[in-house]
Design a protein around this motif. Sequence first.
Motif, PDB file in Angstrom:
ATOM      1  N   ARG A 658       0.885  82.413 -24.500  1.00  0.00           N
ATOM      2  CA  ARG A 658      -0.157  82.176 -23.506  1.00  0.00           C
ATOM      3  C   ARG A 658      -1.536  82.332 -24.119  1.00  0.00           C
ATOM      4  O   ARG A 658      -1.723  83.012 -25.135  1.00  0.00           O
ATOM      5  CB  ARG A 658       0.002  83.111 -22.306  1.00  0.00           C
ATOM      6  CG  ARG A 658      -0.345  84.567 -22.551  1.00  0.00           C
ATOM      7  CD  ARG A 658      -0.047  85.382 -21.287  1.00  0.00           C
ATOM      8  NE  ARG A 658      -0.401  86.782 -21.433  1.00  0.00           N
ATOM      9  CZ  ARG A 658      -1.500  87.337 -20.920  1.00  0.00           C
ATOM     10  NH1 ARG A 658      -2.353  86.580 -20.246  1.00  0.00           N
ATOM     11  NH2 ARG A 658      -1.742  88.622 -21.075  1.00  0.00           N
ATOM     12  N   GLY A 660      -5.565  82.738 -22.488  1.00  0.00           N
ATOM     13  CA  GLY A 660      -6.440  82.790 -21.328  1.00  0.00           C
ATOM     14  C   GLY A 660      -6.785  84.207 -20.952  1.00  0.00           C
ATOM     15  O   GLY A 660      -6.115  85.169 -21.391  1.00  0.00           O
ATOM     16  N   SER A 731     -13.217  78.797 -25.538  1.00  0.00           N
ATOM     17  CA  SER A 731     -12.233  78.141 -24.659  1.00  0.00           C
ATOM     18  C   SER A 731     -10.832  78.476 -25.140  1.00  0.00           C
ATOM     19  O   SER A 731     -10.556  78.449 -26.340  1.00  0.00           O
ATOM     20  CB  SER A 731     -12.449  76.626 -24.643  1.00  0.00           C
ATOM     21  OG  SER A 731     -12.316  76.088 -25.944  1.00  0.00           O
ATOM     22  N   PHE A 732      -9.963  78.821 -24.186  1.00  0.00           N
ATOM     23  CA  PHE A 732      -8.578  79.188 -24.484  1.00  0.00           C
ATOM     24  C   PHE A 732      -7.659  78.051 -24.076  1.00  0.00           C
ATOM     25  O   PHE A 732      -7.865  77.399 -23.037  1.00  0.00           O
ATOM     26  CB  PHE A 732      -8.188  80.450 -23.721  1.00  0.00           C
ATOM     27  CG  PHE A 732      -8.863  81.698 -24.213  1.00  0.00           C
ATOM     28  CD1 PHE A 732      -8.189  82.582 -25.047  1.00  0.00           C
ATOM     29  CD2 PHE A 732     -10.167  81.995 -23.849  1.00  0.00           C
ATOM     30  CE1 PHE A 732      -8.806  83.732 -25.507  1.00  0.00           C
ATOM     31  CE2 PHE A 732     -10.796  83.139 -24.301  1.00  0.00           C
ATOM     32  CZ  PHE A 732     -10.114  84.017 -25.134  1.00  0.00           C
ATOM     33  N   SER A 733      -6.633  77.808 -24.894  1.00  0.00           N
ATOM     34  CA  SER A 733      -5.685  76.752 -24.557  1.00  0.00           C
ATOM     35  C   SER A 733      -4.368  76.981 -25.281  1.00  0.00           C
ATOM     36  O   SER A 733      -4.313  77.683 -26.296  1.00  0.00           O
ATOM     37  CB  SER A 733      -6.244  75.375 -24.940  1.00  0.00           C
ATOM     38  OG  SER A 733      -6.457  75.297 -26.331  1.00  0.00           O
ATOM     39  N   VAL A 734      -3.300  76.388 -24.739  1.00  0.00           N
ATOM     40  CA  VAL A 734      -1.997  76.339 -25.411  1.00  0.00           C
ATOM     41  C   VAL A 734      -1.802  74.912 -25.903  1.00  0.00           C
ATOM     42  O   VAL A 734      -1.854  73.964 -25.112  1.00  0.00           O
ATOM     43  CB  VAL A 734      -0.854  76.760 -24.482  1.00  0.00           C
ATOM     44  CG1 VAL A 734       0.505  76.534 -25.159  1.00  0.00           C
ATOM     45  CG2 VAL A 734      -1.002  78.225 -24.095  1.00  0.00           C
ATOM     46  N   GLU A 735      -1.599  74.757 -27.202  1.00  0.00           N
ATOM     47  CA  GLU A 735      -1.410  73.448 -27.815  1.00  0.00           C
ATOM     48  C   GLU A 735      -0.015  73.386 -28.409  1.00  0.00           C
ATOM     49  O   GLU A 735       0.225  73.822 -29.521  1.00  0.00           O
ATOM     50  CB  GLU A 735      -2.480  73.217 -28.882  1.00  0.00           C
ATOM     51  CG  GLU A 735      -3.909  73.294 -28.346  1.00  0.00           C
ATOM     52  CD  GLU A 735      -4.955  73.183 -29.431  1.00  0.00           C
ATOM     53  OE1 GLU A 735      -4.565  72.979 -30.610  1.00  0.00           O
ATOM     54  OE2 GLU A 735      -6.154  73.311 -29.120  1.00  0.00           O
ATOM     55  N   ALA A 739      -1.045  79.176 -29.370  1.00  0.00           N
ATOM     56  CA  ALA A 739      -2.059  79.689 -28.448  1.00  0.00           C
ATOM     57  C   ALA A 739      -3.361  79.757 -29.229  1.00  0.00           C
ATOM     58  O   ALA A 739      -3.409  80.318 -30.333  1.00  0.00           O
ATOM     59  CB  ALA A 739      -1.665  81.063 -27.927  1.00  0.00           C
ATOM     60  N   GLU A 742     -10.952  78.736 -29.167  1.00  0.00           N
ATOM     61  CA  GLU A 742     -11.999  78.170 -30.013  1.00  0.00           C
ATOM     62  C   GLU A 742     -13.325  78.815 -29.624  1.00  0.00           C
ATOM     63  O   GLU A 742     -13.727  78.785 -28.462  1.00  0.00           O
ATOM     64  CB  GLU A 742     -12.077  76.655 -29.855  1.00  0.00           C
ATOM     65  CG  GLU A 742     -13.102  76.018 -30.783  1.00  0.00           C
ATOM     66  CD  GLU A 742     -13.007  74.509 -30.828  1.00  0.00           C
ATOM     67  OE1 GLU A 742     -13.987  73.872 -30.359  1.00  0.00           O
ATOM     68  OE2 GLU A 742     -11.987  73.982 -31.303  1.00  0.00           O
ATOM     69  N   ARG A 755     -11.366  78.454 -34.801  1.00  0.00           N
ATOM     70  CA  ARG A 755     -10.129  78.310 -34.028  1.00  0.00           C
ATOM     71  C   ARG A 755      -9.242  79.486 -34.411  1.00  0.00           C
ATOM     72  O   ARG A 755      -8.758  79.565 -35.545  1.00  0.00           O
ATOM     73  CB  ARG A 755      -9.425  76.991 -34.374  1.00  0.00           C
ATOM     74  CG  ARG A 755      -9.940  75.777 -33.626  1.00  0.00           C
ATOM     75  CD  ARG A 755      -9.280  74.506 -34.126  1.00  0.00           C
ATOM     76  NE  ARG A 755      -7.839  74.656 -34.304  1.00  0.00           N
ATOM     77  CZ  ARG A 755      -6.924  74.418 -33.357  1.00  0.00           C
ATOM     78  NH1 ARG A 755      -7.307  74.034 -32.147  1.00  0.00           N
ATOM     79  NH2 ARG A 755      -5.637  74.553 -33.606  1.00  0.00           N
TER      80      ARG A 755
END
Length: 999
Positions: A658, A660, A731-735, A739, A742, A755
């Motif tokens: 995760r 966020g 900014s948080f994201s799952v790619e 996890a 940036e 990153r």
Amino acid sequence: MPYETKRIKLQKAKNLLPRIRHAIYQPVASMKVTAWVTAEPVPYSERTAGAKVELAPGDKWGNLWDCAWFRFEGNVPDAVSGNKMVLLIDVNGELCLVDQEGSPMQGLTNINSEFDFSLGLPGKRVVDLGYEAAGERIDLWADAGCNDLFGQYRSGTLKEADIAICYEEIRQLYFDYEVLLELAEHTPENGARAERVTQSLYDAALKLEVINEETAKQAREILAKELAKRGGDPVVTVSAIGHAHIDLAWLWPIRETIRKGARTFSTVLKNMEKYPDYVFGASQPQLYQWMKEYYPKLYDRIKERIQEGRWEVQGAMWVEPDTNISGGEALVRQILYGKRYFQQEFGQEMKVLWLPDVFGYSASLPQLLRKSGVDYMMTQKLSWNVYNTHPHHSFEWEGIDGSKVLAHLPPEDTYNSPGAPRSLAKIENSYLDRNVSEHALMLFGIGDGGGGPGEEHLERLSREHNLLGLPPVVQESSLSFFHKLEQEKARFQTYRGELYLEKHQGTLTTQARNKWFNRKMEKSLRELEFAASLLLAMGENAYPSQELEEIWKETLLYQFHDILPGSSITRVFEESLERYALMYGRTQELIAQTYAKAARLTGAGEGQAVVFNSLPWEREEVVLHKGEYYAVKVPSMGFASLAEAELCPEQTGESGLRAGEQVLENRYLRVTFGQDGSIASIYDKAAGREAIAPGRQANVLTVYHDKGDAWDFPRDYRDTVAGRMQLVESSFSVERNQAVVEQRYRFGESTLVQRIVLEEAGTTVRFETKADWKEAEKMLRVSFPVHVASEHVNCEIQFGYLKRPTTRNSMIEFVRDEICAHQYIDLSQPDYGVALLSDSKYGYSAERNVLDINLLRSPSYPDPVADRAEHQFVYAIYPHRGDFIAAQVYRKGYELNTPLTVAEPSAATLAARRTATFASLIQVDNPHVMIEAVKKAEDSDDLIIRLYETSGTLAQTAVAFGGECSAVEEVDLMENTIGEAGAQLMFQPFEIKTLRVKL
């Protein structure tokens, strides 16, 4: 009547010396001077291609780095018949006289040059014509550079171009007088020898109220009695060898070094004709190779003197490289290519490592030397230490594996010795090991293009050979000196570990792009050699030997100790970065082509990609190919089909991945961020403990004021914080399987984007960084206060590691605050530790529980725009259970620097060949044994496998080869056979072993 005081007599002698020097030459005619000026060098055949200017003394001919072909024309007057005639030439630059074919004959250097004048005057302006020159027509050509020894601009004007009488009796008087004057000043003040020499100087001075050939002869007769007095049995004998330290780039570009080499070497050859006792030495095969390419006639003359024994080829490396930053295999290749060149060109077996000027000495070097047949090492740079004096001039240096070499530091603490009485007196008085040794080395001459020894050095030495009051001096090769020193080594002390220089720690960081490319080139060359070796083992001989050697040698050139450390002018780095980009691109192209051929031989069909692993352990990782992520398992030094890999699914909450709410998390780690972007916590879920020190912030990007130069930054930099990089947005994201957060930062005019990546099954936190750095005289560092207590930090060096103190209990520890490491630095307790990994950084600090890495620094000298550029780099944090050995931290470092490679079979190449019968080329069954290199042998199609023990313990391993092989034998680093290799290999701690596999 009392005698005149010694002080007055000596002062009269000192005042007289400049008058004698001034009386040596009498100009009798001026020469016509014409120059053809160009921005870059042009060959002799195009010497009139530039802008033509007629010159008289005081006229300007060029700006910094301009080049010109000069023509000097004139007639020696008939009236000077019977006199010794010379030319006096000074163009306020460096000059090389050539013969009618354009081959170098003699180098000249402007008097007005930046140099340590306590060592002598650097200029060379005299061209001998001899006693039969009356009526002779002068028509000389010379190649000029508008720069002094150290790349400085010295007006660019013609100073003099005269035909002159040389009064030889006065010239000889000058050196008689100079030597005895220094002798009087450097022998015991109240001793009879000093008193008598002083009286002779005074008596001679009384004859020289008018200086001419007759009074000079009378004065010399008085001085001859003191010059004739010989010493008794020596306490210390000094071995003297001519030297001309030439930096391959520094305050001048590489192209100027080539010309400096010609000027220097032609001057050496000229002086050898005049001084039969003169013995000279020069290092660096790269320099000799340039002479061979650009000045073949000069090169042939050098070879003649080498065969005669009066010119010593020195050193065991291709260049004199930085030994802190250069990788282990690169140091092996420095020795391999260096020794092979001297053997092939001159039939010389190199036994001495010649590194007078590098910025510290890796503790891995003794083993590399002994396994290459090199027994001795010479340097003097440790005399630059600021706080602590190195305890020995002669000692046995022991490396991390226990190998020893005999080392010597010339006690005069310079490689630019004036060869004067003060030199010999200092050697005798300062030699730290004179209680057990009767031999010391002296390197005399002027370096960096200064033509090496001048007549002044050689005239002094001819008078000092066995002069009463001084230790005797003999001109001989450094190898002869070391043979004498070896007879005494049973009484020498042993110094173990790195030879740390207490200066120039800034060179571990300065010019970050150069260092990034160096690491990438080292790893890419390793990858290419493995790929080509794999193809060779598959039965396809397409090994690019010649191109590999060319790329290796250029990479080794840029490891020179003023290029890789970042201590040269702007132009040097503009040119090296351009070449690096081309070499890196070509190497990556060759890797792709070679793996594509190998992929076909694995049996993969069209469009079926294959994953290659050049590391000697099985790797389970995720790779990206054509927009899709695959979970692959690739065997040790082998390959696996991507068709058999699992496609990574889109992540769900069940995966534990995760990103966020200021958190990145996977099944192993939970990383919590503060509002300012720093890391507040790295919780190790598997170990059930925190990796970051409670209450502390990690990954804090701190900017410090840095008023230093390329070499050094202030030791109190921690007290001059300029600020922190400020978080602008995140900014948080799952790619897919990652996890990611940036983060964008700003400081002043500079920006930085990170990153921060946590993979689904990853145990490291990666910081993929891009920086647009525009700050002047600033240093950017990042620190990690970890929840680990240890008095030592573990630092990877070439072929092993060093433990360095995290305390500052002594001055030795205090000055070693900045330390070098390669792929990892680690702080461990017996049960737990944290490692900091890097893909291109070398400057670190570890104090108490804080791991700190130096990311960028932008000094203003000698490159005023150093590191003001766009950068990219990666570092990572690896919390681990157990200490760094149990956690196999070295593997994490290699994996960060050596990604898996995906390749598709080449469309038609090798389609009819047989399919490989193995999926793993080489396997070892001991996790602490690393395979550093796999390559084709230099002189056959056999494979060379280089392994080493990584943990500092005894180790045993079996080595299994997937391909067919008829025999395996052990060789040294020069690939000479030692003996057969058994089924099991036994390693001493940190031992390197090299195998030859006959296919």
